[in-house]
Structure formats: structure tokens, C-alpha cells
Design a protein around this motif. Structure first.
Motif, PDB file in Angstrom:
ATOM      1  N   PHE A 162       9.563   1.607  52.919  1.00 56.55           N
ATOM      2  CA  PHE A 162      10.318   3.572  53.230  1.00 56.55           C
ATOM      3  C   PHE A 162      11.048   3.325  53.388  1.00 56.55           C
ATOM      4  O   PHE A 162      12.347   2.459  53.676  1.00 56.55           O
ATOM      5  CB  PHE A 162       9.245   3.211  54.796  1.00 56.55           C
ATOM      6  N   ILE A 163      12.172   4.294  52.621  1.00 52.81           N
ATOM      7  CA  ILE A 163      13.367   4.935  52.776  1.00 52.81           C
ATOM      8  C   ILE A 163      13.012   6.527  53.983  1.00 52.81           C
ATOM      9  O   ILE A 163      12.448   7.435  53.965  1.00 52.81           O
ATOM     10  CB  ILE A 163      13.674   5.642  51.631  1.00 52.81           C
ATOM     11  N   GLU A 164      14.428   6.545  54.987  1.00 50.01           N
ATOM     12  CA  GLU A 164      14.258   7.980  54.950  1.00 50.01           C
ATOM     13  C   GLU A 164      15.430   8.629  54.983  1.00 50.01           C
ATOM     14  O   GLU A 164      16.845   8.099  54.959  1.00 50.01           O
ATOM     15  CB  GLU A 164      14.038   8.172  56.891  1.00 50.01           C
ATOM     16  N   ASN A 165      15.620   9.748  54.860  1.00 48.26           N
ATOM     17  CA  ASN A 165      16.640  10.794  54.898  1.00 48.26           C
ATOM     18  C   ASN A 165      16.216  11.948  55.500  1.00 48.26           C
ATOM     19  O   ASN A 165      15.702  13.029  56.392  1.00 48.26           O
ATOM     20  CB  ASN A 165      16.405  11.282  53.450  1.00 48.26           C
ATOM     21  N   GLU A 166      18.210  12.626  56.135  1.00 49.88           N
ATOM     22  CA  GLU A 166      18.090  13.160  57.320  1.00 49.88           C
ATOM     23  C   GLU A 166      19.056  14.127  56.612  1.00 49.88           C
ATOM     24  O   GLU A 166      19.895  14.322  55.954  1.00 49.88           O
ATOM     25  CB  GLU A 166      18.696  13.284  58.429  1.00 49.88           C
ATOM     26  N   TYR A 167      18.559  15.813  57.241  1.00 46.65           N
ATOM     27  CA  TYR A 167      19.461  16.967  56.629  1.00 46.65           C
ATOM     28  C   TYR A 167      20.041  17.637  58.229  1.00 46.65           C
ATOM     29  O   TYR A 167      19.054  17.868  58.428  1.00 46.65           O
ATOM     30  CB  TYR A 167      18.721  17.579  55.492  1.00 46.65           C
TER      31      TYR A 167
END
Length: 317
Positions: A207-212
């Protein structure tokens, strides 16, 4: 020589023009402020108010300028229903010791009011995106060659993506109270470095998490919001994070090590955009410049003049 009466009349006219301009800005600012007060800080009502302003202005032209040998101009054409039907990009760049010119054309086709086909053509290749919608106009499938994505909805928002080429992969989206996607959770194949083949899959998934992060201003409007897999802004197209930008209410300003910096007009629309990577300013600090046209009562196609450079450096399509 002007008489004192004419000078007085001119001064009075200039004074009235200045007062009118100031009053216009003050009234707009008051309208926005009062809308926030009347909405009692309800993000949904504030977004609705800003969206009514946004939909009054269609993007007509975007330029990207680095220097005299490296720049682009994009012109946007709309039909009688204010639907985007064509984008034409003229590109100037320096390669192999000379200045070259390219033209890129994107055409947009509609079925039952929805954008269903995007056809791209430039001097090197062409391709087509096909888009499918449900009976209420929500995008449910996009097809580009063998790359097929399916979109699922919950609570009126697109919140997950599934991929035909690997059913074990998926993406989950999380929104804030303003309607901006603030987190993206992706299940993707795990990879490892191989001395011979480079990066290769291990057979497992991670799992990879990206935040914006976003500003609180209005996004540019092209009238194709429901076709969120494609961004008509120069240099964006279908590259990640395209659906993050297109589905969110406001302008994306930070993702990973990249950041975007805007200048706005009095209505809150972006008129200039500069990008940074790891906070570093590029050599010429290239910028995007946006030109809008008001679409109230608009009939006909764009009035923008499309000019093709007169040169033998390259053939145009």
C-alpha cells in the motif's frame, strides 16, 4: 490646445471610471464575505457560491513560457452549448541546434451531453481515449489502449478505482469537508531491484499513501468536470495526479515533493501558475498564463485567433 471645459470633463470621466472600478472590487469582496457569513461557514454552501462564479468563465487560452526558444500556446474552442470541442497547441522548442515547431490537436466528441471520446494527434503519433458513463452522467469507465479503469461512487463522490490489467490493484480516495481529495491509498505490485532487469515485481502487493494540499480558490473551468481522467491544462493531460486535480474543488498546491504557486484575478480565478520541485526555482522560472472569456449568453466558437508560425523548420499536421 484643450480648453479648460474639456479638461474638466475628461477629469470627471476619469474620476467616475476609477470610482466604478473600485466599487466593483469592493462589491465583489463584500459579496464573497457575506456569502461566507450567510453560509455560516458551511463548506458545501461556500463551494456552491464559488462554483457559480467559476462557471461564468471558460478558459480561452493558456500560454507556457520558458524563453524565446521554449514556449507553448494552447487555444480552446467551444460549441454553441459551451462544450469544449478542440484544443490546439503550438509548441516552440530548441533541438539539434535549431528552433523547431510542433502543433498538437485534441478533439472532443460528445454523446448525450457527456464527453465520450478524446482524440489526440501530433507530429509523432495519435491516440484515443474512450469514456463511458452511467445513466446519471457519472464516469464509470475509461479506456486507453489496454489500460482500462473503472470508477465507483459513494455518497455522491468517486471514491475508488479498479484496474482491468491487474484486478489486485485498486485506489481509494479520501475527501475533506471542502470536497478536496486529501489522501490517496493505492494497492500496487511490490517491486525490487534486479541487477539485470532493473525494477521487477516480487509477486506481492503493498500500500502506498499520497497526501495533497489545496488553496481556497476557484479552479479553471473547461466544462468537462465529469471527464476527470483528463486535464486540458498544458502539460497535464492524463498524467498522475490528474483525477486528484479534476475531482477536487480547489487548486492543488502540494503533492509529494512538488508544489504549485498561483496568482489570482479579482474573481479568484488563477491567472498565473508556477511550479517548484523540492522548493527549487527553475532557471527561467517558467510560468503558465490563463486567459478567460465570460460565457454568459455566448453563442459560437472561440474568437481566439489561432496563428501557425510561418516556417519550414518542421511540417505541421
Amino acid at each position: 490646445m484643450l480648453s479648460s471645459k474639456k479638461i474638466t470633463t475628461f477629469a470627471a470621466s476619469l474620476y467616475n471610471l476609477i470610482i466604478y472600478s473600485l466599487m466593483k472590487k469592493i462589491l465583489f469582496t463584500l459579496a464573497v464575505a457575506l456569502s461566507f457569513i450567510s453560509c455560516d461557514n458551511n463548506p458545501s454552501e461556500v463551494n456552491d457560491f464559488l462554483n457559480t462564479i467559476r462557471k461564468k468563465y471558460l478558459v480561452e487560452k493558456i500560454t507556457w513560457y520558458d524563453d524565446e526558444t521554449n514556449h507553448k500556446e494552447a487555444y480552446y474552442e467551444y460549441d454553441n452549448n459551451n462544450r469544449l470541442v478542440r484544443r490546439i497547441i503550438h509548441s516552440t522548442y530548441f533541438e539539434q541546434g535549431r528552433v523547431k515547431y510542433d502543433t498538437i490537436v485534441d478533439n472532443y466528441e460528445y454523446t448525450k451531453g457527456n464527453l465520450t471520446k478524446i482524440t489526440h494527434k501530433d507530429v509523432y503519433f495519435s491516440y484515443t481515449y474512450d469514456l463511458e458513463y452511467d445513466n446519471v452522467g457519472r464516469l464509470i469507465t475509461s479506456k486507453y489502449g489496454n489500460n482500462i479503469m473503472h470508477f465507483c461512487y459513494r455518497g455522491g463522490k468517486m471514491d475508488s478505482i479498479w484496474y482491468d490489467n491487474d484486478p489486485e490493484c485498486y485506489t481509494i480516495l479520501k475527501y475533506d469537508e471542502h470536497g478536496n481529495i486529501v489522501k490517496e491509498i493505492m494497492r500496487v505490485p511490490e517491486t525490487e531491484m534486479d541487477d539485470i532487469w532493473g525494477e521487477t515485481p516480487t509477486g506481492d502487493y503493498v500500500f502506498i499513501e499520497n497526501e495533497y494540499e489545496y488553496d481556497d480558490k476557484i479552479r479553471p473551468f473547461f466544462n468537462i468536470d465529469n471527464a476527470f481522467v483528463y486535464d486540458p491544462i498544458l502539460g497535464q493531460g492524463t498524467t498522475h495526479p490528474v483525477y486528484i486535480r479534476m475531482l477536487s474543488t480547489n487548486n492543488l498546491i502540494k503533492y509529494s515533493r512538488s508544489s504549485w504557486h498561483y496568482t489570482y484575478n479579482e474573481e479568484g480565478l488563477p491567472i498565473e501558475l508556477r511550479s517548484r520541485f523540492e522548493g527549487v526555482t527553475p532557471v527561467n522560472d517558467p510560468k503558465y498564463a490563463f486567459t478567460y472569456r465570460k460565457c454568459d449568453g455566448y453563442v459560437g466558437t472561440s474568437t481566439a485567433t489561432i496563428t501557425v508560425p510561418n516556417t519550414d523548420a518542421n511540417k505541421f499536421i
